[in-house]
Scaffold this active site. Structure first.
Site, PDB file in Angstrom:
ATOM      1  N   GLY A  29     -19.479  -6.196  28.539  1.00 53.01           N
ATOM      2  CA  GLY A  29     -19.403  -4.793  28.352  1.00 53.01           C
ATOM      3  C   GLY A  29     -20.153  -3.944  27.892  1.00 53.01           C
ATOM      4  N   ASN A  30     -19.788  -2.908  27.477  1.00 51.18           N
ATOM      5  CA  ASN A  30     -20.929  -2.089  26.858  1.00 51.18           C
ATOM      6  C   ASN A  30     -19.844  -0.934  25.639  1.00 51.18           C
ATOM      7  OD1 ASN A  30     -20.050   0.847  28.154  1.00 51.18           O
ATOM      8  ND2 ASN A  30     -20.381  -0.369  29.743  1.00 51.18           N
ATOM      9  N   ARG A  31     -20.840  -0.193  25.052  1.00 58.14           N
ATOM     10  CA  ARG A  31     -20.426   0.480  23.759  1.00 58.14           C
ATOM     11  C   ARG A  31     -19.718   1.841  24.189  1.00 58.14           C
ATOM     12  NH1 ARG A  31     -21.834  -2.240  19.343  1.00 58.14           N
ATOM     13  NH2 ARG A  31     -23.580  -3.607  19.497  1.00 58.14           N
ATOM     14  N   SER A  32     -19.595   2.133  25.433  1.00 57.52           N
ATOM     15  CA  SER A  32     -19.138   3.703  25.680  1.00 57.52           C
ATOM     16  C   SER A  32     -17.700   3.732  25.255  1.00 57.52           C
ATOM     17  CB  SER A  32     -18.991   3.803  27.214  1.00 57.52           C
ATOM     18  OG  SER A  32     -18.813   5.124  27.499  1.00 57.52           O
ATOM     19  N   ALA A  96     -20.121   4.612  31.641  1.00 57.67           N
ATOM     20  CA  ALA A  96     -21.185   3.483  31.554  1.00 57.67           C
ATOM     21  C   ALA A  96     -20.664   2.547  32.601  1.00 57.67           C
ATOM     22  CB  ALA A  96     -21.499   3.124  30.072  1.00 57.67           C
TER      23      ALA A  96
END
Ligand code: C5P
Length: 226
Positions: A29-32, A96
């Site tokens: 995943g990512n930090r959005s 994102a």
């Protein structure tokens, strides 16, 4: 009262960050956080638009009068965008989207075997949804397409340079370029950006709240509407 300059318009916004499953309990995943996309949805609805918000893994309250479509991974986000695209006047790709996903999703949780090195994770490329929207544009009612770019770089103009190159490469009408170094942008309440237009224009928005930035983005979009 806000100007009703989006009255009668349909807008499609993506927000949040996709999660690409690895096994039943893990993902890449990512930090959005989704805050900028939700702010865009809230402001568009307040300015009269009919808003569909495709939200990837967010935990934010549904903005008033916004139709929220929850999704998980990049391919679900793509399917939701394609489903809701017809009739849209504007598409804003604020999500994102993971560029890569694991080649295979294990049916069972990956176990650790003491004394052994874990297998590497094989990745494959996800579809570039924004590039696909630009590629598939046809007919009289082309939506205005807005992309986002989180760029690292310093004050010497590299963020802008990367932004212009990305605008040209992606072929969208407007690119919202966020500098992300020094912990800015992701998950924070404030944001700063440069709005790059396909016509060569550049509007700098100094650090401000995400709703204020959303208003500036809609100010840049409305002149592009037919
Ligand atoms: O190339 P990059 O990931 O920096 O581009 C960011 C922009 O492209 C964002 O608007 C994002 O929503 C979109 N994107 C996409 N599909 C991908 C990757 C990014 O639509 N697979």
């Amino acid at each position: 009262a806000l100007p009703q300059d989006l009255a009668g318009r349909r807008v499609l916004i993506t927000a949040g960050g996709t999660r690409e499953p690895l096994d039943p309990v893990r993902y890449l995943g990512n930090r959005s956080s989704g805050k900028q996309g939700f702010a865009l949805a809230l402001v568009a609805a307040a300015r009269g638009a009919a808003v569909t918000l495709v939200a990837a893994n967010t935990s934010l309250p549904t903005p008033p009068a916004v139709d929220v479509v929850p999704v998980g991974d990049a391919r679900e986000l793509q399917a939701a965008v394609q489903f809701h695209l017809p009739g849209s006047d504007v598409v804003v790709m604020a999500a994102a989207v993971a560029d890569f996903r694991p080649v295979d999703v294990r049916g069972d949780k990956i176990k650790k075997t003491p004394g052994t090195t874990p297998d590497p994770i094989a990745l494959t490329t996800n579809p570039d949804i924004l590039a696909g929207l630009v590629r598939d544009r046809a007919g009289a009612r082309n939506p205005v397409i807005v992309g986002f770019a989180a760029e690292t770089g310093d004050a010497d103009g590299t963020v802008l340079e990367h932004g212009r190159a990305k605008l040209a490469r992606k072929g969208c009408d407007l690119l919202v370029v966020n500098p992300v170094d020094a912990g800015r942008a992701f998950g924070t309440e404030d944001n700063e950006a440069v709005l790059l237009g396909a016509d060569g224009s550049a509007v700098e928005v100094a650090l401000t709240g995400k709703h204020a930035l959303a208003a500036r983005i809609w100010d840049a979009v409305t002149p592009l509407l037919p």
